[in-house]
Design a protein around this motif. Structure first.
Motif, PDB file in Angstrom:
ATOM      1  N   VAL A  40       0.925  -1.161  -0.083  1.00 26.91           N
ATOM      2  CA  VAL A  40       0.168   0.046  -0.122  1.00 26.91           C
ATOM      3  C   VAL A  40       0.980   1.277   0.055  1.00 26.91           C
ATOM      4  N   PRO A  41       1.810   1.393  -0.825  1.00 31.84           N
ATOM      5  CA  PRO A  41       2.743   2.580  -0.970  1.00 31.84           C
ATOM      6  C   PRO A  41       1.885   3.768  -1.100  1.00 31.84           C
ATOM      7  N   GLY A  42       2.217   4.858  -0.290  1.00 33.15           N
ATOM      8  CA  GLY A  42       1.647   5.972  -0.149  1.00 33.15           C
ATOM      9  C   GLY A  42       0.638   6.206   0.549  1.00 33.15           C
ATOM     10  N   LEU A  43       0.039   5.222   0.983  1.00 33.59           N
ATOM     11  CA  LEU A  43      -1.236   5.198   2.065  1.00 33.59           C
ATOM     12  C   LEU A  43      -0.914   5.181   3.288  1.00 33.59           C
ATOM     13  N   SER A  44      -1.268   5.764   4.229  1.00 28.85           N
ATOM     14  CA  SER A  44      -1.062   5.767   5.800  1.00 28.85           C
ATOM     15  C   SER A  44      -2.405   5.150   6.389  1.00 28.85           C
ATOM     16  N   LYS A  45      -2.205   4.855   7.641  1.00 29.77           N
ATOM     17  CA  LYS A  45      -3.177   4.471   8.440  1.00 29.77           C
ATOM     18  C   LYS A  45      -4.556   5.128   8.181  1.00 29.77           C
ATOM     19  N   LYS A  46      -4.624   6.445   8.027  1.00 22.41           N
ATOM     20  CA  LYS A  46      -5.783   7.084   8.131  1.00 22.41           C
ATOM     21  C   LYS A  46      -6.435   6.730   6.616  1.00 22.41           C
ATOM     22  N   ASP A  47      -5.792   6.473   5.688  1.00 26.96           N
ATOM     23  CA  ASP A  47      -6.057   6.282   4.410  1.00 26.96           C
ATOM     24  C   ASP A  47      -6.755   4.873   4.270  1.00 26.96           C
ATOM     25  N   ILE A  48      -6.750   4.096   5.077  1.00 29.13           N
ATOM     26  CA  ILE A  48      -7.171   2.698   4.980  1.00 29.13           C
ATOM     27  C   ILE A  48      -8.132   2.157   6.035  1.00 29.13           C
ATOM     28  N   LYS A  49      -9.173   1.466   5.264  1.00 34.01           N
ATOM     29  CA  LYS A  49     -10.106   0.766   6.406  1.00 34.01           C
ATOM     30  C   LYS A  49     -10.388  -0.544   6.337  1.00 34.01           C
ATOM     31  N   VAL A  50     -10.490  -1.296   7.335  1.00 35.42           N
ATOM     32  CA  VAL A  50     -10.651  -2.684   7.246  1.00 35.42           C
ATOM     33  C   VAL A  50     -11.672  -3.215   8.223  1.00 35.42           C
ATOM     34  N   ASN A  51     -12.526  -3.881   7.507  1.00 28.75           N
ATOM     35  CA  ASN A  51     -13.855  -4.253   8.372  1.00 28.75           C
ATOM     36  C   ASN A  51     -14.120  -5.694   8.073  1.00 28.75           C
ATOM     37  N   VAL A  52     -14.786  -6.303   9.018  1.00 30.92           N
ATOM     38  CA  VAL A  52     -15.285  -7.643   8.939  1.00 30.92           C
ATOM     39  C   VAL A  52     -16.596  -7.726   8.944  1.00 30.92           C
ATOM     40  N   GLU A  53     -17.371  -8.202   8.348  1.00 26.05           N
ATOM     41  CA  GLU A  53     -18.867  -8.318   8.550  1.00 26.05           C
ATOM     42  C   GLU A  53     -19.174  -9.828   8.180  1.00 26.05           C
ATOM     43  N   ASP A  54     -19.673 -10.493   9.037  1.00 25.54           N
ATOM     44  CA  ASP A  54     -19.836 -11.910   8.950  1.00 25.54           C
ATOM     45  C   ASP A  54     -18.933 -12.601   8.668  1.00 25.54           C
ATOM     46  N   THR A  55     -18.559 -13.151   7.275  1.00 27.29           N
ATOM     47  CA  THR A  55     -17.324 -13.955   7.294  1.00 27.29           C
ATOM     48  C   THR A  55     -16.531 -13.344   6.188  1.00 27.29           C
ATOM     49  N   LEU A  57     -13.971 -10.248   4.869  1.00 29.37           N
ATOM     50  CA  LEU A  57     -13.114  -9.294   5.145  1.00 29.37           C
ATOM     51  C   LEU A  57     -12.992  -8.314   4.202  1.00 29.37           C
ATOM     52  N   SER A  58     -13.240  -6.968   4.203  1.00 28.28           N
ATOM     53  CA  SER A  58     -13.316  -5.789   3.348  1.00 28.28           C
ATOM     54  C   SER A  58     -11.819  -4.950   3.910  1.00 28.28           C
ATOM     55  N   ILE A  59     -11.217  -4.619   2.762  1.00 25.12           N
ATOM     56  CA  ILE A  59     -10.064  -3.714   2.739  1.00 25.12           C
ATOM     57  C   ILE A  59     -10.312  -2.716   1.456  1.00 25.12           C
ATOM     58  N   GLU A  60     -10.182  -1.161   2.254  1.00 26.15           N
ATOM     59  CA  GLU A  60     -10.455  -0.316   1.240  1.00 26.15           C
ATOM     60  C   GLU A  60      -9.225   0.635   1.507  1.00 26.15           C
ATOM     61  N   LYS A  88       2.924  -0.636   7.906  1.00 27.68           N
ATOM     62  CA  LYS A  88       4.521  -0.193   8.427  1.00 27.68           C
ATOM     63  C   LYS A  88       5.136  -0.285   6.871  1.00 27.68           C
ATOM     64  N   ASP A  89       5.789   0.915   6.731  1.00 27.64           N
ATOM     65  CA  ASP A  89       6.680   1.123   5.394  1.00 27.64           C
ATOM     66  C   ASP A  89       5.955   0.678   4.384  1.00 27.64           C
ATOM     67  N   GLY A  90       4.717   0.935   4.127  1.00 27.43           N
ATOM     68  CA  GLY A  90       4.031   0.835   2.618  1.00 27.43           C
ATOM     69  C   GLY A  90       3.531  -0.564   2.572  1.00 27.43           C
ATOM     70  N   VAL A  91       3.414  -1.317   3.883  1.00 22.17           N
ATOM     71  CA  VAL A  91       2.693  -2.704   3.721  1.00 22.17           C
ATOM     72  C   VAL A  91       1.789  -2.659   4.928  1.00 22.17           C
ATOM     73  N   LEU A  92       0.599  -3.438   4.537  1.00 20.26           N
ATOM     74  CA  LEU A  92      -0.556  -3.581   5.422  1.00 20.26           C
ATOM     75  C   LEU A  92      -0.586  -4.986   5.596  1.00 20.26           C
ATOM     76  N   THR A  93      -0.539  -5.198   7.026  1.00 19.56           N
ATOM     77  CA  THR A  93      -0.344  -6.784   7.436  1.00 19.56           C
ATOM     78  C   THR A  93      -1.749  -6.875   8.276  1.00 19.56           C
ATOM     79  N   ILE A  94      -2.616  -7.906   7.881  1.00 21.06           N
ATOM     80  CA  ILE A  94      -3.784  -8.381   8.721  1.00 21.06           C
ATOM     81  C   ILE A  94      -3.521  -9.627   9.233  1.00 21.06           C
ATOM     82  N   ALA A  95      -3.768  -9.729  10.363  1.00 19.40           N
ATOM     83  CA  ALA A  95      -3.487 -11.147  11.110  1.00 19.40           C
ATOM     84  C   ALA A  95      -4.856 -11.729  11.868  1.00 19.40           C
ATOM     85  N   ILE A  96      -5.191 -12.894  11.602  1.00 19.50           N
ATOM     86  CA  ILE A  96      -6.642 -13.628  12.110  1.00 19.50           C
ATOM     87  C   ILE A  96      -6.168 -14.700  12.824  1.00 19.50           C
ATOM     88  N   PRO A  97      -6.347 -14.764  14.029  1.00 22.37           N
ATOM     89  CA  PRO A  97      -6.179 -15.843  14.775  1.00 22.37           C
ATOM     90  C   PRO A  97      -7.013 -17.053  14.489  1.00 22.37           C
TER      91      PRO A  97
END
Length: 112
Positions: A40-55, A57-60, A88-97
């Motif tokens: 996600v180069p050039g995008l910061s935390k405030k530019d990204i939205k991660v949601n989970v609805e039922d099953t 996963l949406s990333i915008e 961090k450093d242009g990489v979005l990492t999502i973790a689901i246990p």
């Protein structure tokens, strides 16, 4: 070169979004955690939205230079309520246990 459907979608995504695509190639399971990474180069935390609805996963991501939208169906083996994300450093990492009762348990059996 053989063009598979996955390669074709990747090429289309790169063309329309002007950014490289990281999808299932960067999904891994380690220590009962599903980890997904996206460039996600050039995008910061405030530019990204991660949601989970039922099953699902949406990333915008959205800023003045780029926009992207991704959706993934997550199997019931994963505890989507405990999803975490980090940029961090242009990489979005999502973790689901993994769901606790679905984790493999090793029980030592004594031999008599």
């Amino acid at each position: 070169m053989i063009l598979t459907m996955n390669n074709a979608w990747n090429l289309m995504d790169e063309f329309f979004n002007q950014q490289p695509r990281r999808d299932t190639r960067n999904m891994k399971v380690d220590n009962d955690v599903l980890t997904m990474e996206f460039d996600v180069p050039g995008l910061s935390k405030k530019d990204i939205k991660v949601n989970v609805e039922d099953t699902v996963l949406s990333i915008e991501g959205d800023n003045e230079k780029r926009t992207f939208n991704k959706r993934y169906n997550i199997q019931e083996d994963w505890d989507v309520a405990k999803t975490s994300a980090n940029v961090k450093d242009g990489v979005l990492t999502i973790a689901i246990p993994k769901v606790e009762e679905k984790k493999t348990k090793v029980i030592e059996v004594s031999i008599k």
